[in-house]
Design an enzyme around this catalytic site. Structure first.
Site, PDB file in Angstrom:
ATOM      1  N   LYS A 194      33.736  44.032  51.207  1.00  0.00           N
ATOM      2  CA  LYS A 194      35.115  43.783  51.570  1.00  0.00           C
ATOM      3  C   LYS A 194      36.024  44.777  50.861  1.00  0.00           C
ATOM      4  CE  LYS A 194      37.542  40.573  49.530  1.00  0.00           C
ATOM      5  NZ  LYS A 194      38.158  40.371  48.214  1.00  0.00           N
ATOM      6  N   LYS A 235      45.375  33.707  40.661  1.00  0.00           N
ATOM      7  CA  LYS A 235      44.960  34.303  39.395  1.00  0.00           C
ATOM      8  C   LYS A 235      45.833  33.732  38.285  1.00  0.00           C
ATOM      9  CE  LYS A 235      42.800  38.337  41.261  1.00  0.00           C
ATOM     10  NZ  LYS A 235      41.399  37.998  41.095  1.00  0.00           N
ATOM     11  N   ASP A 275      30.032  38.924  52.330  1.00  0.00           N
ATOM     12  CA  ASP A 275      31.015  38.104  51.652  1.00  0.00           C
ATOM     13  C   ASP A 275      30.256  37.521  50.477  1.00  0.00           C
ATOM     14  OD1 ASP A 275      32.460  35.902  50.677  1.00  0.00           O
ATOM     15  OD2 ASP A 275      33.595  35.831  52.537  1.00  0.00           O
ATOM     16  N   HIS A 276      30.551  37.978  49.282  1.00  0.00           N
ATOM     17  CA  HIS A 276      29.662  37.620  48.168  1.00  0.00           C
ATOM     18  C   HIS A 276      29.664  36.121  47.871  1.00  0.00           C
ATOM     19  CE1 HIS A 276      33.212  37.574  45.542  1.00  0.00           C
ATOM     20  NE2 HIS A 276      32.471  36.920  44.685  1.00  0.00           N
ATOM     21  N   HIS A 285      36.583  34.550  51.583  1.00  0.00           N
ATOM     22  CA  HIS A 285      35.902  33.552  50.758  1.00  0.00           C
ATOM     23  C   HIS A 285      36.314  32.109  51.088  1.00  0.00           C
ATOM     24  CE1 HIS A 285      34.812  37.141  48.808  1.00  0.00           C
ATOM     25  NE2 HIS A 285      35.782  37.211  47.932  1.00  0.00           N
TER      26      HIS A 285
HETATM   27  C1  BG6 Z   1      36.685  39.119  44.983  1.00  0.00           C
HETATM   28  C2  BG6 Z   1      38.162  39.331  44.839  1.00  0.00           C
HETATM   29  O1  BG6 Z   1      36.299  39.296  46.314  1.00  0.00           O
HETATM   30  O2  BG6 Z   1      36.356  37.818  44.563  1.00  0.00           O
HETATM   31  C3  BG6 Z   1      38.580  39.122  43.389  1.00  0.00           C
HETATM   32  O3  BG6 Z   1      38.510  40.637  45.257  1.00  0.00           O
HETATM   33  C4  BG6 Z   1      38.121  37.780  42.905  1.00  0.00           C
HETATM   34  O4  BG6 Z   1      39.983  39.260  43.244  1.00  0.00           O
HETATM   35  C5  BG6 Z   1      36.643  37.569  43.203  1.00  0.00           C
HETATM   36  O5  BG6 Z   1      38.348  37.725  41.514  1.00  0.00           O
HETATM   37  C6  BG6 Z   1      36.223  36.149  42.880  1.00  0.00           C
HETATM   38  O6  BG6 Z   1      34.841  36.071  42.964  1.00  0.00           O
HETATM   39  P1  BG6 Z   1      34.026  35.120  42.006  1.00  0.00           P
HETATM   40  O7  BG6 Z   1      32.614  35.263  42.454  1.00  0.00           O
HETATM   41  O8  BG6 Z   1      34.276  35.587  40.606  1.00  0.00           O
HETATM   42  O9  BG6 Z   1      34.588  33.762  42.236  1.00  0.00           O
END
Ligand code: BG6
Length: 511
Positions: free
Chosen positions: A160, A352, A189-190, A252
């Site tokens: 992304k 955040k 999408d991680h 997400h």
């Molecule tokens: C990312 C965002 O895709 O996901 C970040 O760009 C965010 O801003 C992050 O901090 C959150 O991922 P995780 O796995 O830490 O919840």
């Protein structure tokens, strides 16, 4: 996902990482490959070619990554496994815009394929800035690197952000599809790499007791929170163009919405699952911009205190404009216009510099009728609440009312909890293991299809439009370490609801 029939061998392949000198490679991809090796999920006929601009030899690339592993490995580093991986790591220096990079890459692939017997299979991982996605794919195509000869594969993994609105996402899809077939494209999408996110489907569809009550008849509202304590860190350049809405919602958070709200798919095959997810996205109401604005709250953090430490306002972060009107928090209400969910509000919030790092899905059930308790000291019944804890605690908890012991009838809320770690032990992973392995196997279930990405952007389009038309609120409007602007509370209060406090699973059985 778990019962899918998988080929019993780990496919031979060469993984080419564009952007190999960047953060993602050292923080996630290399530690994930190392974990896959340890889990015996990489073929011996495997190799990596890192591509980036910096001049470097293979040895230096290996040495740097080994040093980074001291910081980012999730498992203890065992020399034998590392050496196995290290000797398969190669590096190619080149500009992504330069045709010569691709002819050099082609030669390197041929040579390494010959040495390792990778059987003509390749994966190109674009861990680059988004403006390179389309040009790199185009040049790979021009160099004939995306062709799939009989029985071989050539796949592209894209990180992304996938576009920044409906039009740019559609355009990027078109550019990719000029060169590739949809089944060659793996849009990451991680969030889908997280065990607890994958568990949502198993929880819902692998158990007999939840599905019958998983609908508007029994469920009052759904809340999804993805709260972070960190600020924008060193990503001001990116974040100034993204903001919380684009950064977190169409991807997400909507993953969490679709997995929570989808109908049971007919199998775990990629398209069966993705069809159902897409249907949810299409069923989400897209109100006119003024109504979308009423259902949305945006915020930006001011200075404050987190974990006892003073932290600066967003506008004082590196690479952020001193008058920036970018959102670092968003709360919104979605309605899904289908038979299962009509009139059940889905409240989403992410931000955040909030009070805690917590991602969870909280499902509030309708209260029991009160009649029986009319003539008792009880003045209110508890709503049952089911919480799927995504991170940092992973687990499920169910709240119900119980009688407080004693001669007078009193009710108190109690929580029944399942903690992943208690039951399954601590499995340390980066979240990319499953995604990389699935891509090698050709299983796209946990990746986004073109139509899903576009539908995700379509859900936030009315909000983007409303925000573009209105002047931004008076930022900053929440203190770092708080739970966002007060308007986020008012959004729910207008419906007679309130944000549930995020909970932590108590690791009671652990000691
Ligand atoms: C990312 C965002 O895709 O996901 C970040 O760009 C965010 O801003 C992050 O901090 C959150 O991922 P995780 O796995 O830490 O919840």
């Amino acid at each position: 996902m778990t019962n899918q029939v998988k080929p019993d061998t780990n496919p031979s392949c060469i993984l080419v990482i564009f952007g190999a000198a960047g953060d993602l490679t050292k923080r996630k991809l290399i530690p994930a490959l190392y974990n896959l090796k340890k889990a015996k999920l990489l073929s011996d006929n495997f190799a990596v070619i890192g591509v980036a601009r910096a001049e470097m030899h293979d040895e230096e690339f290996r040495k740097r990554l080994r040093e980074d592993m001291n910081q980012f490995a999730t498992e203890e580093i065992e020399t034998e496994s590392w050496n196995w991986l290290a000797e398969r790591l190669h590096y190619l220096s080149g500009d992504f815009d330069d045709d010569q990079t691709y002819s050099a890459l082609k030669k390197a692939i041929e040579k390494i394929d010959h040495e390792r017997n990778a059987q003509g299979n390749r994966i190109f991982y674009l861990a680059t800035a988004p403006q390179y996605f389309a040009p790199v794919v185009e040049k790979l195509g021009a160099a004939n690197l995306t062709e799939e000869a009989d029985g071989q594969f050539s796949r592209i993994v894209i990180e992304k952000p996938f576009g920044s609105d409906v039009d740019s996402a559609r355009q990027l899809n078109q550019e990719l599809m000029r060169v590739l077939g949809e089944d060659q494209i793996y849009r990451i999408d991680h969030y889908l790499g997280k065990e607890t996110v994958q568990n949502i489907m198993v929880f819902r569809f692998g158990n007999g007791i939840f599905e019958p009550i998983w609908n508007r008849r029994y469920i009052e509202s759904v809340q999804i929170t993805a709260a972070e304590k960190v600020g924008v860190e060193q990503r001001g350049n990116y974040y100034e163009r993204a903001g919380a809405l684009r950064d977190m919602v169409p991807n997400h958070l909507l993953q969490l919405v679709t997995l929570t709200a989808m109908e049971p798919p007919i199998s775990f095959k990629a398209n069966a699952v993705r069809d159902e997810q897409a249907k949810v996205l299409h069923a989400i109401q897209c109100p006119p911009p003024d109504e979308a604005a009423r259902r949305t709250v945006r915020g930006q953090y001011g200075g404050g205190v987190i974990d006892g430490q003073p932290v600066p306002a967003y506008r004082s972060e590196p690479n952020v404009a001193p008058e920036s009107s970018v959102d670092t928090f968003v709360a919104l209400k979605l309605l899904i216009d289908n038979w299962r969910w009509a009139d059940v509000p889905f409240y989403l919030r992410t931000g955040k510099r909030l009070g805690a790092r917590d991602t969870e899905i909280s499902i509030t059930f309708k209260r029991a009728p009160f009649m029986l308790f009319r003539d008792t000291p009880v003045d209110q019944l508890t709503s049952n609440r089911l919480v799927l804890h995504i991170q940092p605690d992973e687990g499920v908890s169910l709240r119900f009312g119980a009688k407080v012991p004693g001669p007078i009838l009193k009710l108190g809320p109690v929580d029944m909890e399942f903690d992943y770690e208690d039951y399954f032990g601590n499995v340390s992973a980066t979240g990319y293991e499953r995604l990389l392995h699935d891509c090698m196997l050709g299983d796209a279930t946990l990746f986004q299809r073109a139509d899903q990405v576009e539908a995700g952007w379509a859900v936030v389009a009315p909000i983007q439009k409303a925000w573009a038309e209105a002047s931004p609120p008076d930022f900053p409007n929440y203190e770092a370490g708080s739970w966002g602007p007060k308007e986020a509370d008012e959004l729910l209060a207008a419906d007679g609801h309130k944000w549930e406090e995020t909970q932590h699973v108590s690791h009671s059985h652990r000691h």
